[in-house]
Structure formats: C-alpha cells, structure tokens
Design a protein around this motif. Structure first.
Motif, PDB file in Angstrom:
ATOM      1  N   SER A  14      40.197  57.073  36.196  1.00 60.27           N
ATOM      2  CA  SER A  14      39.396  56.468  37.337  1.00 60.27           C
ATOM      3  C   SER A  14      40.104  55.257  37.816  1.00 60.27           C
ATOM      4  CB  SER A  14      37.976  55.638  36.656  1.00 60.27           C
ATOM      5  OG  SER A  14      37.303  57.030  36.259  1.00 60.27           O
ATOM      6  N   GLN A  64      37.800  59.344  26.623  1.00 65.27           N
ATOM      7  CA  GLN A  64      38.210  58.401  28.018  1.00 65.27           C
ATOM      8  C   GLN A  64      38.161  57.143  27.749  1.00 65.27           C
ATOM      9  OE1 GLN A  64      39.225  60.936  30.268  1.00 65.27           O
ATOM     10  NE2 GLN A  64      37.860  59.976  31.912  1.00 65.27           N
ATOM     11  N   GLN A  65      37.307  56.584  26.778  1.00 67.89           N
ATOM     12  CA  GLN A  65      37.321  54.919  26.514  1.00 67.89           C
ATOM     13  C   GLN A  65      38.443  54.558  25.772  1.00 67.89           C
ATOM     14  OE1 GLN A  65      34.125  53.449  23.955  1.00 67.89           O
ATOM     15  NE2 GLN A  65      33.290  52.955  25.837  1.00 67.89           N
ATOM     16  N   TYR A 107      40.462  55.120  30.679  1.00 66.44           N
ATOM     17  CA  TYR A 107      40.397  55.871  31.905  1.00 66.44           C
ATOM     18  C   TYR A 107      38.958  55.823  32.603  1.00 66.44           C
ATOM     19  CZ  TYR A 107      44.404  59.018  30.968  1.00 66.44           C
ATOM     20  OH  TYR A 107      45.637  59.610  30.681  1.00 66.44           O
ATOM     21  N   GLN A 108      38.149  54.928  31.857  1.00 65.27           N
ATOM     22  CA  GLN A 108      36.950  54.503  32.855  1.00 65.27           C
ATOM     23  C   GLN A 108      36.909  53.530  33.877  1.00 65.27           C
ATOM     24  OE1 GLN A 108      34.390  53.662  29.190  1.00 65.27           O
ATOM     25  NE2 GLN A 108      33.469  55.620  29.283  1.00 65.27           N
ATOM     26  N   SER A 109      36.260  53.334  34.690  1.00 63.00           N
ATOM     27  CA  SER A 109      36.325  52.649  36.117  1.00 63.00           C
ATOM     28  C   SER A 109      35.573  51.333  35.618  1.00 63.00           C
ATOM     29  CB  SER A 109      35.698  53.373  37.066  1.00 63.00           C
ATOM     30  OG  SER A 109      34.055  53.353  37.038  1.00 63.00           O
ATOM     31  N   LEU A 168      33.606  61.309  26.408  1.00 62.61           N
ATOM     32  CA  LEU A 168      33.536  59.838  26.868  1.00 62.61           C
ATOM     33  C   LEU A 168      34.168  58.861  25.812  1.00 62.61           C
ATOM     34  CD1 LEU A 168      29.856  59.930  27.977  1.00 62.61           C
ATOM     35  CD2 LEU A 168      31.751  60.072  29.359  1.00 62.61           C
ATOM     36  N   SER A 193      25.032  61.295  32.779  1.00 60.84           N
ATOM     37  CA  SER A 193      26.071  61.788  33.311  1.00 60.84           C
ATOM     38  C   SER A 193      25.611  62.826  34.368  1.00 60.84           C
ATOM     39  CB  SER A 193      27.361  62.445  32.624  1.00 60.84           C
ATOM     40  OG  SER A 193      28.334  63.223  33.633  1.00 60.84           O
ATOM     41  N   ARG A 242      24.405  57.594  27.443  1.00 65.20           N
ATOM     42  CA  ARG A 242      24.783  58.485  28.164  1.00 65.20           C
ATOM     43  C   ARG A 242      24.714  59.794  27.584  1.00 65.20           C
ATOM     44  NH1 ARG A 242      30.444  57.188  30.889  1.00 65.20           N
ATOM     45  NH2 ARG A 242      29.408  58.501  32.399  1.00 65.20           N
ATOM     46  N   GLU A 285      30.511  52.648  34.735  1.00 69.23           N
ATOM     47  CA  GLU A 285      29.708  53.200  34.147  1.00 69.23           C
ATOM     48  C   GLU A 285      28.739  52.501  33.271  1.00 69.23           C
ATOM     49  OE1 GLU A 285      33.660  55.073  34.113  1.00 69.23           O
ATOM     50  OE2 GLU A 285      32.898  53.198  33.542  1.00 69.23           O
TER      51      GLU A 285
END
Length: 377
Positions: A211, A40-41, A45-47, A37, A139, A57, A50
C-alpha cells in the motif's frame, strides 16, 4: 420464520432499490485472510487506513455477537467520462480516479444498506444487523469474494463477470442464517497486465499490494511525497485507475445505472491552477460531496503542484512563486519550490535564491535546494 422466503424477498427488494448485485456469506471467521493480514503487517505493506485490530477484521462475531451471515452488495459505477474537458498547454487539468466520480460512494451505499436494514427490521423486528462500507472493520473484498459477488483479482480488486472491477462494495452482518451464495472461480488465469502496468511496482505479486507504494494511497498522504514518486503521479489528484484500465475483464465495461454516481466533468477533471488558491469555503462547496475530498484540500493542492511540474507548465510559475513566498504550510511551499525547479525556467533561479534567504523551515529549505539542483545550480 421462513428464511428461504425472506432471502428471496430480500433479493427482489435489492433490485428495486438499485443494488446491482447481492450475495450471502457465512459469518464464520476469515482464517485464511488472517494469515495474509499478519504477513502484510510483518512486511509493512499496510497503509495505516485499515482497522488496526486484525481479529476484528477477520471475525464478524466480534463486531456483531451471534452473527450468522453477511449480506454483501455491489453497485456498478461509470468508467467513461462523457464530454470530458480538454487539457491545453496553458490550461492543464488534473484527474480524480473513477472511485471519486459523483456523490461520495460511502453515502450512496449506506443509503442502500439502510433500506435493506429497514426491510429486514419490518419483517423480523428482533433482527440484529451491523452495516459497513469501506471504513468498517471487515475486509469488503474478502466478504464479497465469499459471497459470490466476484473473484479477488491480481489487481487486488473484486472483479465481477457483469461489471468488471468497477463496483463499490458494502456489507451487512446479521444474526439471520441466510443460505450462502456460491463463490466465483478465479478467472485471472496467467494474465499479469495489472502487475506489469503498475507505475510504482506496488502490486508485489498477484493479489498482494504494498500500500505504501500504491499511487491511490500516495495521493491521499499529507506530507512531502517521496522523490521517487513525484514524476510517477502524473496528473493524478486523487486515486489511480491504472490496474483497472489495463484489466481485460474491464474492456467495454461502462455503466451509468445510478444518477448519484454521474460525474461533473469540471470537478473530476478540474483545472489545476485554480486549485492552488481555492478557499476552504469554495473547496467544501465544490468538492465536498466527492469521496476524493475526505482528506481535505491540502493533499489535492500538493498533487496539483506536482501535476503542473509534470507538465512543465511555465504559465503556472506566477502562482507557484506566490505560494512559495506566502503559503503558511511547509509541504505546499516546499513542493512549489521543487516544482519551480522541475519546470526548468532559468529565470526561476533568482526566485529560489531569494526564497532560500527568507525561508526558516528546514524541510522547505531542502526542497529549495532540490529545485536549484534541477535548474543546474
């Protein structure tokens, strides 16, 4: 308290209330997930949909103090539409992804989780529980993977041996130390069909999703869709099933086990043109019970306009012209201007030139210019 006996009772009861699969996981922190995560941050890439707090999380104890275990559930949903209406040249149709077929799955899973909660409270009045579906802090996929519901596929979905990836997931944190289930070994092997088939390259590599490129996410945004995605959206109104449809583990998987999940063909594959002028009241009455309605009608209407452009549906030009001149929302007006150009009828040049004279919004004016450019003006 005989935890083993209670767990066995709970499993039997879950079958009675229509839970297709149940598993148990420890409530220890998801340390490996935390690393992913954070990455991703960092990559962006996060939408944005979340839970923003990564610690919540990955640490069930922050959500339910003294958490001991997590109960994971899965319900299988249909993948094939019976009596699907046909799209014709003058009556084009859009499509809602399978995750929006039938009643909103959040409500369906909450119903099952509420029943499990009541079952536990009746037997252990002092029990502490916290249930969540999709919009919770944890998740769903990480919990389901740890609880042996399925393995985490390269398409970023949980894949079950029994139902493929066509399952909805939910979980319940509890302070009862249930015995953990055995995780399922990854069975994707060397297959990369989902990665290869992704229309926008959103699956960066197996199990990693950008995302912001994912069509399922893009269909839910409310602003102008970036130019590079407008043609790739096709006739999708909400969501995208491509990475599931190409998955070999989903071959032949089609389950109609829950009445609430049965789709209305006219709602999940609706006519596009009527969507352009649907009232708020009619929208709520017809589409409100579906999970695909949660962002309101604006993204769906924008996507319907893009779908009509995809089909180059000349019969939609009168409706698009009306929207261009009369709709109060810049995103809808601008998308209509682009679509008019994309449909490519030379008679539309004058329409866009008149709109250009009357329009005051800068972004809409840019879309009108794009439309004129598409018409070689």
């Amino acid at each position: 308290m005989d935890i083993q006996a209670l767990q066995k009772e709970l499993i039997e009861y879950s079958k009675e209330i229509g839970i297709d699969k149940i598993g148990f996981a420890s409530a220890s922190p998801f340390e490996e997930l935390k690393d992913r995560l954070v990455k991703q941050q960092e990559l962006g890439y996060q939408s944005g949909f979340e839970e923003p707090d990564i610690e919540k999380r990955v640490n069930p104890g922050l959500i339910l103090p003294k958490a001991k275990s997590i109960i994971a559930i899965a319900l299988a949903y249909p993948s094939k539409l019976k009596d699907a209406p046909r799209s014709t040249r003058t009556e084009r149709r859009g499509l809602f992804a399978r995750a929006s077929w039938g009643q909103d799955y959040h409500d369906v899973l909450r119903d099952r989780l509420n029943k499990l909660e009541a079952f536990l409270i009746e037997r252990v009045p002092a029990v502490k529980v916290k249930s969540m579906v999709d919009t919770g802090e944890l998740s769903d996929r990480a919990v389901a993977e740890r609880a042996g519901i399925g393995w985490s596929g390269k398409n970023c979905s949980i894949i079950t041996p029994e139902f493929g990836s066509y399952v909805y997931l939910g979980e319940m944190i509890t302070n009862i130390p249930f015995e953990p289930s055995t995780p399922i070994e990854d069975q994707c092997g060397s297959c990369t069909k989902c990665i290869d088939a992704c229309p926008t390259g959103a699956i960066v590599q197996g199990g990693q999703l950008d995302s912001n490129k994912c069509i399922a996410f893009l269909t839910q945004t409310k602003g102008f869709l970036a130019d590079e995605y407008r043609e790739k959206i096709g006739n999708r109104l909400y969501g995208c099933d491509t990475c599931q449809l190409v998955c070999p583990k989903n071959k032949g998987m089609d389950f109609h086990l829950h009445e609430e999940m049965e789709p209305d063909p006219e709602l999940v594959k609706p006519l596009l043109k009527p969507l352009l002028t649907i009232s708020n009241k009619e929208w709520k009455e017809k589409f409100g019970p579906m999970s695909g309605s949660w962002r309101g009608k604006k993204p769906i209407q924008r996507n319907a306009i893009l779908a009509l452009a995809h089909y180059k549906d000349e019969s939609a030009l009168p409706e698009l012209q009306t929207i261009l001149f009369k709709d109060s929302r810049p995103v809808i007006r601008g998308t209509a201007a682009w679509a008019i150009g994309k449909i490519g009828k030379q008679e539309s040049v004058q329409t866009l030139l008149v709109a250009k004279e009357k329009e005051t919004d800068g972004e809409v004016l840019k879309e009108i210019e794009k439309g004129l450019k598409l018409l070689n003006m």
